[in-house]
Design a protein around this motif. Structure first.
Motif, PDB file in Angstrom:
ATOM      1  N   THR A 104      34.219  74.003 -39.929  1.00 56.71           N
ATOM      2  CA  THR A 104      35.106  73.837 -41.081  1.00 56.71           C
ATOM      3  C   THR A 104      36.539  73.711 -40.577  1.00 56.71           C
ATOM      4  OG1 THR A 104      35.494  76.206 -41.309  1.00 56.71           O
ATOM      5  CG2 THR A 104      33.595  75.287 -42.505  1.00 56.71           C
ATOM      6  N   ALA A 105      37.437  73.336 -41.461  1.00 51.93           N
ATOM      7  CA  ALA A 105      38.851  73.237 -41.097  1.00 51.93           C
ATOM      8  C   ALA A 105      39.369  74.602 -40.640  1.00 51.93           C
ATOM      9  CB  ALA A 105      39.659  72.719 -42.278  1.00 51.93           C
ATOM     10  N   ALA A 106      38.978  75.667 -41.323  1.00 47.62           N
ATOM     11  CA  ALA A 106      39.420  77.013 -40.941  1.00 47.62           C
ATOM     12  C   ALA A 106      38.904  77.387 -39.548  1.00 47.62           C
ATOM     13  CB  ALA A 106      38.950  78.030 -41.977  1.00 47.62           C
ATOM     14  N   GLN A 107      37.678  77.041 -39.249  1.00 47.04           N
ATOM     15  CA  GLN A 107      37.129  77.324 -37.921  1.00 47.04           C
ATOM     16  C   GLN A 107      37.877  76.556 -36.840  1.00 47.04           C
ATOM     17  OE1 GLN A 107      33.096  76.295 -38.944  1.00 47.04           O
ATOM     18  NE2 GLN A 107      32.446  78.443 -38.908  1.00 47.04           N
ATOM     19  N   ARG A 108      38.205  75.303 -37.122  1.00 51.32           N
ATOM     20  CA  ARG A 108      38.943  74.511 -36.127  1.00 51.32           C
ATOM     21  C   ARG A 108      40.353  75.049 -35.924  1.00 51.32           C
ATOM     22  NH1 ARG A 108      36.372  70.750 -39.031  1.00 51.32           N
ATOM     23  NH2 ARG A 108      38.275  69.982 -40.022  1.00 51.32           N
ATOM     24  N   ARG A 109      40.985  75.526 -36.995  1.00 54.64           N
ATOM     25  CA  ARG A 109      42.316  76.134 -36.837  1.00 54.64           C
ATOM     26  C   ARG A 109      42.221  77.369 -35.939  1.00 54.64           C
ATOM     27  NH1 ARG A 109      42.813  74.529 -42.325  1.00 54.64           N
ATOM     28  NH2 ARG A 109      42.105  76.553 -43.052  1.00 54.64           N
ATOM     29  N   ALA A 110      41.184  78.170 -36.128  1.00 58.82           N
ATOM     30  CA  ALA A 110      40.993  79.366 -35.297  1.00 58.82           C
ATOM     31  C   ALA A 110      40.742  78.981 -33.845  1.00 58.82           C
ATOM     32  CB  ALA A 110      39.835  80.206 -35.847  1.00 58.82           C
ATOM     33  N   ILE A 111      39.962  77.943 -33.618  1.00 59.41           N
ATOM     34  CA  ILE A 111      39.696  77.473 -32.252  1.00 59.41           C
ATOM     35  C   ILE A 111      40.989  76.990 -31.609  1.00 59.41           C
ATOM     36  CG2 ILE A 111      38.561  75.675 -30.876  1.00 59.41           C
ATOM     37  CD1 ILE A 111      36.217  75.854 -32.962  1.00 59.41           C
ATOM     38  N   ARG A 112      41.786  76.209 -32.353  1.00 58.52           N
ATOM     39  CA  ARG A 112      43.055  75.715 -31.795  1.00 58.52           C
ATOM     40  C   ARG A 112      43.996  76.869 -31.467  1.00 58.52           C
ATOM     41  NH1 ARG A 112      42.173  71.367 -35.404  1.00 58.52           N
ATOM     42  NH2 ARG A 112      43.415  72.308 -37.033  1.00 58.52           N
ATOM     43  N   ARG A 113      44.050  77.885 -32.350  1.00 55.19           N
ATOM     44  CA  ARG A 113      44.892  79.059 -32.068  1.00 55.19           C
ATOM     45  C   ARG A 113      44.420  79.758 -30.799  1.00 55.19           C
ATOM     46  NH1 ARG A 113      44.740  79.955 -37.536  1.00 55.19           N
ATOM     47  NH2 ARG A 113      43.041  81.428 -37.315  1.00 55.19           N
TER      48      ARG A 113
END
Length: 112
Positions: free
Chosen positions: A80-89
């Motif tokens: 999900t978009a939220a998961q990808r944001r967490a991965i990028r962080r």
């Protein structure tokens, strides 16, 4: 010369196959992969899209593309978009240095 549409480069030669050509989502309803709410994405709205992704032969290429390009909408590579944001962080956070006894950095010795 044959007319090329979508499968040929601007030079008229056949284009190199792209990972997207092999994706399991080709031909699926795009609305499945772009749920209305990011909050709902981990649940019911995104469940079918993520199931399609999980059987996809190019899941890693898809996820990597989305991460590399900052894609912040939809389901890509079963994330999900939220998961990808967490991965990028997580990818941009500095890794704390591990200090060991006697490393010369002036730290106190660890208890034995």
């Amino acid at each position: 010369m044959e007319r090329c549409v979508m499968t040929c480069s601007s030079s008229g030669r056949p284009a190199v196959s792209d990972w997207r050509d092999q994706a399991s989502c080709v031909g699926e309803d795009p609305d499945l992969f772009f749920p209305l709410s990011d909050l709902a994405a981990p649940g019911t709205e995104a469940a079918l899209a993520r199931a399609i992704c999980r059987r996809c032969p190019v899941i890693i290429a898809c996820r990597t593309w989305a991460l590399d390009h900052g894609e912040d909408d939809g389901i890509w590579g079963a994330t999900t978009a939220a998961q990808r944001r967490a991965i990028r962080r997580a990818m941009t956070e500095p890794i704390p240095a591990v200090r060991r006894r006697g490393d010369g950095l002036g730290e106190e010795s660890l208890p034995e």
